[in-house]
Design a protein around this motif. Structure first.
Motif: not given
Lengths: 181, 181
Positions: A82-96
């Motif tokens: 869950t922590a790893q999937a949430s990291a990916v979601a946050m990364l995708c948003a923050a990158r944009r």
């Protein structure tokens, strides 16, 4: 305000987009689940989650992404995914450059049902009513993602006022420090 | 074999590149730390980790990335950041089709010192000797990243043999099932 809610998970990552402002009827723009095969390698699963989230961001162009805040007191094996999937979601948003907001499960439940201890059925029933749907969205991860988006739309005005107050206070403190120096 | 070792962390993410094969002297190609400011937003910190890892992958083109396997029995606050940073490292590698290997801290210590319970000084001393350096790499996260890379170079042949044996066994079982069906 258009918000993408993300209920993070490696096997099922719930996603839901809601448009609206506090005090007005809300509109659901989309709901779904990003799935990754349990027998795939971890790195490949994270790539699949990234591709899924990217597609949702491309299609709906949300102004904010609301992600469930992960705690580690739960099941040890699940929480890491869950922590790893949430990291990916946050990364995708923050990158944009899209702001990311985190809300705890009890904040989300309290926002949509009035009780931080509501069960899944109660959350599903309220989501159905608030978004004027024919039936509760399934699976539960999809409903939870919509609940996160609604929670954020309703909490954001108060959070923004708080952040502005803190920023103003900090600015004033810095200015008065400047004068006395 | 050229391996990028990653000791994941949000504040300090250790990275180290080692080239070599089991049974031959090893060469260090680079060592460093990807840092992100503790007061930045979580999404921004994950973007900074991604950019840092991407730079190391661009510069050194490793054939494999070895990441420390994160457990959640440790400090609750730290472990979430570690899990999230490790997710970003695995994502960066898998996106490029680079295999990702996970090794536990005790596997790494056992590989480079002979004891799974060795302390940081002992690991640092062995890294210095094995890579023929003038002094132990600092900070400890950087030394740990090199230890991960060495651990992977030494363990990979055995792991590959094991994977091949499992694959052969599975293929034979499937074939014999096909005959009896």
């Amino acid at each position: 305000m258009r918000v993408l809610g993300v209920d993070p998970g490696l096997t099922r990552c719930g996603v839901g987009v809601v448009d609206g402002v506090a005090g007005r009827p809300l509109t659901m723009l989309g709901v779904g689940v990003v799935r990754t095969p349990a027998d795939a390698e971890l790195g490949q699963r994270l790539v699949a989650v990234e591709q899924g989230i990217e597609r949702w961001l491309d299609e709906h162009r949300p102004e904010c992404v609301a992600v469930e805040r992960v705690f580690s007191q739960h099941n040890v094996r699940t929480v890491m995914g869950t922590a790893q999937a949430s990291a990916v979601a946050m990364l995708c948003a923050a990158r944009r450059g899209i702001p990311v907001a985190l809300h705890t499960p009890s904040e989300v439940k309290a926002a949509v049902t009035g009780s931080g201890r509501a069960d899944k059925a109660q959350v599903g029933a309220m989501i159905t009513r608030l978004l004027r749907l024919d039936a509760p969205p399934k699976p539960a991860d999809a409903a939870d993602a919509l609940a996160l988006a609604i929670c954020h739309i309703w909490r954001a005005p108060a959070q923004n006022r708080l952040q502005q107050a803190v920023a103003l206070h900090t600015a004033q403190a810095t200015a008065s420090k400047g004068r006395t120096a």
